[in-house]
Design a protein around this motif. Structure first.
Motif, PDB file in Angstrom:
ATOM      1  N   THR A 430       0.810  -1.221   0.000  1.00 39.05           N
ATOM      2  CA  THR A 430       0.000   0.000   0.000  1.00 39.05           C
ATOM      3  C   THR A 430       0.839   1.264   0.000  1.00 39.05           C
ATOM      4  O   THR A 430       0.371   2.323  -0.433  1.00 39.05           O
ATOM      5  CB  THR A 430      -0.951   0.019   1.213  1.00 39.05           C
ATOM      6  OG1 THR A 430      -0.190  -0.182   2.408  1.00 39.05           O
ATOM      7  CG2 THR A 430      -1.999  -1.068   1.106  1.00 39.05           C
ATOM      8  N   ASN A 431       2.102   1.192   0.450  1.00 42.16           N
ATOM      9  CA  ASN A 431       2.948   2.384   0.442  1.00 42.16           C
ATOM     10  C   ASN A 431       3.656   2.598  -0.889  1.00 42.16           C
ATOM     11  O   ASN A 431       4.462   3.510  -1.034  1.00 42.16           O
ATOM     12  CB  ASN A 431       3.967   2.345   1.583  1.00 42.16           C
ATOM     13  CG  ASN A 431       5.001   1.230   1.409  1.00 42.16           C
ATOM     14  OD1 ASN A 431       4.966   0.470   0.446  1.00 42.16           O
ATOM     15  ND2 ASN A 431       5.930   1.142   2.352  1.00 42.16           N
ATOM     16  N   GLY A 432       3.359   1.741  -1.876  1.00 42.93           N
ATOM     17  CA  GLY A 432       3.931   1.886  -3.205  1.00 42.93           C
ATOM     18  C   GLY A 432       5.148   1.036  -3.462  1.00 42.93           C
ATOM     19  O   GLY A 432       5.578   0.900  -4.612  1.00 42.93           O
ATOM     20  N   GLY A 433       5.730   0.455  -2.413  1.00 41.84           N
ATOM     21  CA  GLY A 433       6.919  -0.366  -2.580  1.00 41.84           C
ATOM     22  C   GLY A 433       6.590  -1.843  -2.658  1.00 41.84           C
ATOM     23  O   GLY A 433       5.429  -2.256  -2.581  1.00 41.84           O
ATOM     24  N   TRP A 434       7.631  -2.632  -2.814  1.00 41.70           N
ATOM     25  CA  TRP A 434       7.493  -4.087  -2.843  1.00 41.70           C
ATOM     26  C   TRP A 434       8.422  -4.723  -1.819  1.00 41.70           C
ATOM     27  O   TRP A 434       9.585  -4.313  -1.685  1.00 41.70           O
ATOM     28  CB  TRP A 434       7.859  -4.649  -4.208  1.00 41.70           C
ATOM     29  CG  TRP A 434       6.801  -4.596  -5.266  1.00 41.70           C
ATOM     30  CD1 TRP A 434       5.881  -5.561  -5.571  1.00 41.70           C
ATOM     31  CD2 TRP A 434       6.574  -3.527  -6.205  1.00 41.70           C
ATOM     32  NE1 TRP A 434       5.091  -5.154  -6.625  1.00 41.70           N
ATOM     33  CE2 TRP A 434       5.495  -3.915  -7.032  1.00 41.70           C
ATOM     34  CE3 TRP A 434       7.167  -2.287  -6.411  1.00 41.70           C
ATOM     35  CZ2 TRP A 434       5.013  -3.102  -8.054  1.00 41.70           C
ATOM     36  CZ3 TRP A 434       6.689  -1.468  -7.425  1.00 41.70           C
ATOM     37  CH2 TRP A 434       5.625  -1.871  -8.236  1.00 41.70           C
ATOM     38  N   GLY A 435       7.913  -5.710  -1.088  1.00 47.98           N
ATOM     39  CA  GLY A 435       8.754  -6.588  -0.298  1.00 47.98           C
ATOM     40  C   GLY A 435       9.236  -7.729  -1.171  1.00 47.98           C
ATOM     41  O   GLY A 435       8.877  -7.829  -2.351  1.00 47.98           O
ATOM     42  N   ALA A 436      10.025  -8.614  -0.600  1.00 49.35           N
ATOM     43  CA  ALA A 436      10.595  -9.703  -1.393  1.00 49.35           C
ATOM     44  C   ALA A 436       9.617 -10.846  -1.611  1.00 49.35           C
ATOM     45  O   ALA A 436       9.610 -11.458  -2.682  1.00 49.35           O
ATOM     46  CB  ALA A 436      11.861 -10.225  -0.718  1.00 49.35           C
ATOM     47  N   PHE A 437       8.784 -11.148  -0.627  1.00 50.59           N
ATOM     48  CA  PHE A 437       7.926 -12.326  -0.714  1.00 50.59           C
ATOM     49  C   PHE A 437       6.478 -12.068  -0.306  1.00 50.59           C
ATOM     50  O   PHE A 437       5.607 -12.877  -0.608  1.00 50.59           O
ATOM     51  CB  PHE A 437       8.470 -13.456   0.181  1.00 50.59           C
ATOM     52  CG  PHE A 437       9.871 -13.858  -0.127  1.00 50.59           C
ATOM     53  CD1 PHE A 437      10.145 -14.806  -1.105  1.00 50.59           C
ATOM     54  CD2 PHE A 437      10.944 -13.300   0.549  1.00 50.59           C
ATOM     55  CE1 PHE A 437      11.452 -15.186  -1.388  1.00 50.59           C
ATOM     56  CE2 PHE A 437      12.253 -13.669   0.275  1.00 50.59           C
ATOM     57  CZ  PHE A 437      12.508 -14.613  -0.702  1.00 50.59           C
ATOM     58  N   ASP A 438       6.222 -10.995   0.416  1.00 50.32           N
ATOM     59  CA  ASP A 438       4.902 -10.764   0.983  1.00 50.32           C
ATOM     60  C   ASP A 438       4.425  -9.345   0.710  1.00 50.32           C
ATOM     61  O   ASP A 438       5.211  -8.479   0.300  1.00 50.32           O
ATOM     62  CB  ASP A 438       4.930 -11.025   2.494  1.00 50.32           C
ATOM     63  CG  ASP A 438       5.017 -12.501   2.838  1.00 50.32           C
ATOM     64  OD1 ASP A 438       4.050 -13.227   2.547  1.00 50.32           O
ATOM     65  OD2 ASP A 438       6.045 -12.925   3.388  1.00 50.32           O
ATOM     66  N   ILE A 439       3.161  -9.123   0.976  1.00 48.87           N
ATOM     67  CA  ILE A 439       2.534  -7.819   0.774  1.00 48.87           C
ATOM     68  C   ILE A 439       2.229  -7.213   2.140  1.00 48.87           C
ATOM     69  O   ILE A 439       1.669  -7.881   3.017  1.00 48.87           O
ATOM     70  CB  ILE A 439       1.212  -7.956  -0.013  1.00 48.87           C
ATOM     71  CG1 ILE A 439       1.428  -8.767  -1.287  1.00 48.87           C
ATOM     72  CG2 ILE A 439       0.613  -6.593  -0.326  1.00 48.87           C
ATOM     73  CD1 ILE A 439       0.139  -9.316  -1.858  1.00 48.87           C
ATOM     74  N   ASP A 440       2.584  -5.953   2.333  1.00 48.99           N
ATOM     75  CA  ASP A 440       2.281  -5.232   3.573  1.00 48.99           C
ATOM     76  C   ASP A 440       2.698  -6.025   4.807  1.00 48.99           C
ATOM     77  O   ASP A 440       1.985  -6.059   5.815  1.00 48.99           O
ATOM     78  CB  ASP A 440       0.785  -4.889   3.634  1.00 48.99           C
ATOM     79  CG  ASP A 440       0.404  -3.831   2.613  1.00 48.99           C
ATOM     80  OD1 ASP A 440       1.234  -2.949   2.332  1.00 48.99           O
ATOM     81  OD2 ASP A 440      -0.725  -3.883   2.088  1.00 48.99           O
ATOM     82  N   ASN A 441       3.863  -6.648   4.732  1.00 49.77           N
ATOM     83  CA  ASN A 441       4.368  -7.438   5.853  1.00 49.77           C
ATOM     84  C   ASN A 441       5.210  -6.517   6.742  1.00 49.77           C
ATOM     85  O   ASN A 441       6.431  -6.576   6.771  1.00 49.77           O
ATOM     86  CB  ASN A 441       5.202  -8.613   5.320  1.00 49.77           C
ATOM     87  CG  ASN A 441       5.546  -9.628   6.380  1.00 49.77           C
ATOM     88  OD1 ASN A 441       6.662  -9.685   6.852  1.00 49.77           O
ATOM     89  ND2 ASN A 441       4.583 -10.430   6.776  1.00 49.77           N
ATOM     90  N   ASN A 442       4.524  -5.640   7.459  1.00 49.86           N
ATOM     91  CA  ASN A 442       5.225  -4.509   8.080  1.00 49.86           C
ATOM     92  C   ASN A 442       4.773  -4.190   9.505  1.00 49.86           C
ATOM     93  O   ASN A 442       4.868  -3.043   9.935  1.00 49.86           O
ATOM     94  CB  ASN A 442       5.057  -3.267   7.200  1.00 49.86           C
ATOM     95  CG  ASN A 442       3.594  -2.970   6.899  1.00 49.86           C
ATOM     96  OD1 ASN A 442       2.695  -3.587   7.471  1.00 49.86           O
ATOM     97  ND2 ASN A 442       3.352  -2.039   5.996  1.00 49.86           N
ATOM     98  N   LYS A 443       4.298  -5.194  10.237  1.00 50.11           N
ATOM     99  CA  LYS A 443       3.920  -4.962  11.635  1.00 50.11           C
ATOM    100  C   LYS A 443       5.200  -4.902  12.489  1.00 50.11           C
ATOM    101  O   LYS A 443       5.611  -5.884  13.110  1.00 50.11           O
ATOM    102  CB  LYS A 443       2.963  -6.044  12.121  1.00 50.11           C
ATOM    103  CG  LYS A 443       1.556  -5.906  11.530  1.00 50.11           C
ATOM    104  CD  LYS A 443       0.621  -6.942  12.090  1.00 50.11           C
ATOM    105  CE  LYS A 443      -0.827  -6.624  11.745  1.00 50.11           C
ATOM    106  NZ  LYS A 443      -1.076  -6.433  10.320  1.00 50.11           N
ATOM    107  N   ASP A 444       5.803  -3.732  12.519  1.00 51.51           N
ATOM    108  CA  ASP A 444       7.147  -3.588  13.075  1.00 51.51           C
ATOM    109  C   ASP A 444       7.234  -3.962  14.553  1.00 51.51           C
ATOM    110  O   ASP A 444       8.303  -4.341  15.035  1.00 51.51           O
ATOM    111  CB  ASP A 444       7.640  -2.153  12.868  1.00 51.51           C
ATOM    112  CG  ASP A 444       9.091  -1.990  13.278  1.00 51.51           C
ATOM    113  OD1 ASP A 444       9.940  -2.706  12.714  1.00 51.51           O
ATOM    114  OD2 ASP A 444       9.370  -1.184  14.184  1.00 51.51           O
TER     115      ASP A 444
END
Length: 656
Positions: A430-444
């Motif tokens: 949703t922030n416009g970027g891409w992770g390597a394997f997952d989407i929005d995997n950002n619960k820091d």
């Protein structure tokens, strides 16, 4: 000095020298191609994985003495002469956890603890707080051998496997690598097995305080106040666990096994990464599954396929990288054989069609992997990093392979490209970027729990992966994808460092990230005079070495200076010059000096050499050395430099 002992020159590399360097490197890389068309190079980490493999053999009582002696030779060779322990990368500082595992493994293979190298290692370990201060995964290893109590590990009940996706502590909120490592580890923590350890090898001498009397195994350092909060939660939960109903406990173990078994991947193993694969082998033994059971047989074979066995040494890889190596080698081979605008002669395309056919066969088209938990309606279409890992395709690999198939221009690639394009678009966060394997995997916040002392439980978007996706989509040139590209470019603009560089999550480090983004900006048509581009160019110029090359150490992940190292390196010199050329600076003197350095460093076989690590698994915790980087990236850079000399536009016509 050059590789042949001669002095470096400030003169630009001559056309004859350039042509010879490209021709020789092209031939050398071509010889590395496998009969079926693919490339694969060794992928080396630190002492941890080889040491764990030795301990796994002792856990199972499946000891191969001849192999272990070779691993022992490897571990002794990479022991630091400066501090006596083992670092996480070439010439790195002492690492406590890696040193404890390496010492334990050498003791298991028969090294006398009073031998000078063992005594030095033991003294260094004790000076750094002893085995009680190792990281979570090392304390789990010690617990499996009875050298530490299970209370030395954080509370991670197997009941986590029962939590729904929306629950904060759900495994679905973890990265792919964490999910696959954790699932079998939770079963082990629940069953608390003890290694067979037939020779009864233990390492109590590595503890400053006897393990049975250590009161506080989990005491930071904490990344924030949340670390202390979660430590408090760990303390509260610990006495509650024995009261979980047996029925619930058994249900959770079954849920873990039910998660694991569809993802076992045959002889490529769970997640196709060593820690997950080794945990599965130990899990089956703990569950009472006979070694002759087909599941256990295959799981053990998967681990053994990661071994690199040479005449005098052996080590275990963390995984293998054939898709990545093939995609990047293919780009270099095409570049070397191409003229202006990337057009390659037919004979080169014929050679590479074998690689393309091999890659097309590896595209994942029928399995909806774990990424689908957030995108259930998205059709699969990506490539994994390894030979087989269908549940976990890699966004970065998919973009690199997609760009290669598009450059090759074979009509047979059309369907594969469209499936990859749709999957890449669907994987944008949703922030416009891409992770390597997952989407929005950002619960820091998850990175603050005691179990996550490595700080890499998640897979958030990063600049390097995002850049590759932009490059791929821009190269394809679908007008309707512009909004996707624009959002990603905005993400990259916000992510630029104050000095003009970009952080390289998967390659060392700011040189890698900056090269990646400059290629993406070029592919997307961003002006070479754009302020972000100019700032990045000036940063790259500022970190060039006096010899004309570039280098960057893994220390830059640990607070060290951006873009600097004690020596220039072929892979990083290639990245820097490729980045400058993507920014329209082909004729910059800095690029000419970089080309001269690369040509001078090439050996008589057309290859380059570098010992320092050039990539990262988890910053500050786990680093990698791709053995292919020193070959295909310099070839790509030299060939690009040559090709742009005769280009009418002086602009790279593709995204990589």
């Amino acid at each position: 000095m050059a590789a042949d002992g001669s002095a470096f020159s400030d003169a630009p590399v001559s056309k004859e020298t350039l042509d010879r360097a490209v021709t020789n490197a092209h031939a050398a890389l071509g010889k590395r191609q496998q009969a079926d068309g693919h490339w694969v190079y060794e992928l080396e980490a630190d002492a941890t994985i080889p040491a764990e493999y030795v301990l796994l053999e002792h856990y199972l009582d499946r000891i191969d003495d001849a192999l272990e002696q070779k691993i022992g030779n490897y571990l002794r060779r990479i022991q630091s002469k400066d501090h006596g322990g083992w670092p996480l990368y070439h010439n790195g500082k002492f690492d406590l956890s890696a040193s404890v595992k390496a010492y334990f493994a050498l003791k298991a293979v028969g090294d006398d603890i009073n031998a000078p190298h063992m005594r030095r290692a033991r003294e260094a370990i004790l000076d750094h707080g002893g085995a009680e201060r190792t990281n979570v995964f090392t304390r789990c290893q010690l617990a499996l051998f009875g050298d530490a109590p299970w209370r030395a590990t954080p509370v991670m009940p197997v009941e986590l496997m029962l939590l729904p996706r929306k629950a904060f502590f759900s495994v679905w909120n973890m990265s792919y690598w964490s999910r696959t490592v954790v699932a079998p580890l939770l079963v082990l923590a629940a069953l608390k097995p003890i290694a067979i350890n037939p020779r009864q090898i233990h390492v109590r001498e590595l503890f400053v305080t006897p393990p049975e009397v250590v009161k506080d195994w989990i005491r930071g350092p904490y990344r924030s106040v949340w670390g202390r909060v979660f430590k408090g939660l760990d303390t509260v939960l610990r006495p509650v666990l024995p009261f979980i109903p047996t029925q619930t406990h058994d249900k959770a173990i079954k849920a873990a096994v039910d998660f694991i078994e569809p993802r076992l991947n045959g002889e490529d193993g769970l997640g196709a990464i060593y820690p997950a694969m080794a945990n599965v082998v130990m899990m089956y033994r703990a569950l009472g599954v006979p070694d002759e059971d087909p599941r256990a047989v295959t799981a053990w074979k998967a681990v053994q396929k990661l071994l690199v066995i040479k005449d005098d040494e052996a080590y275990c890889q963390p995984c293998v990288s054939p898709i990545w190596d093939t995609g990047l080698s293919g780009h270099a081979m095409l570049e070397a054989a191409s003229g202006p605008n990337g057009v390659a002669p037919e004979e080169t395309l014929t050679e590479l069609r074998k690689a393309s056919a091999w890659l097309r066969d590896k595209q994942i088209l029928d399995v909806k992997g774990d990424w689908a938990i957030n995108k259930p309606d998205l059709a699969p279409g990506g490539w994994a990093f390894q030979y087989g890992n269908d549940y976990y395709p890699d966004v970065d690999d998919t973009a690199v392979v997609g760009m290669l198939l598009h450059r090759e221009s074979d009509p047979a690639n059309a369907e594969a490209l469209e499936r990859a394009r749709q999957w890449i678009i669907g994987m944008q966060s949703t922030n416009g970027g891409w992770g390597a394997f997952d989407i929005d995997n950002n619960k820091d916040l998850l990175n603050h729990i005691p179990f996550a002392d490595h700080g890499a439980l998640l897979d958030p978007p990063t600049a390097d992966v995002t850049a590759r996706c932009i490059s791929f989509l821009a190269q394809l040139g679908h007008v309707e994808d512009q909004a996707v590209i624009d959002r990603a470019i905005e993400y990259l603009r916000k992510d630029q460092e104050e000095d003009g560089s970009w952080f390289g999550r998967w390659g060392t480090n700011y040189i890698y990230g900056t090269w990646s983004v400059l290629c993406a900006f070029n592919a997307a048509g961003i002006s070479h005079d754009d302020p972000a581009v100019v700032k990045a160019v000036e940063w790259l110029r500022s970190v060039q070495g006096a010899d004309g090359g570039w280098g960057e150490g893994c220390e830059s992940y640990e607070g060290g200076a951006h873009g600097t190292y004690g020596e220039s390196l072929p892979s990083q010199t290639a990245w820097a010059t490729l980045g400058l050329m993507a920014a329209g600076r082909r004729d910059d003197p800095a690029v000419a000096k970089g080309m001269a350095w690369l040509a001078e460093q090439q050996d008589e076989n057309g290859e380059w050499h570098e010992d320092p690590y050039n990539a990262v698994g988890f910053p500050k915790v786990f680093y990698l050395r791709y053995h292919g980087y020193k070959q295909f990236f310099p070839l790509m850079a030299l060939a690009r430099y040559r090709n742009l000399e005769s280009s009418n536009t002086r602009r790279v016509a593709f995204g990589f």
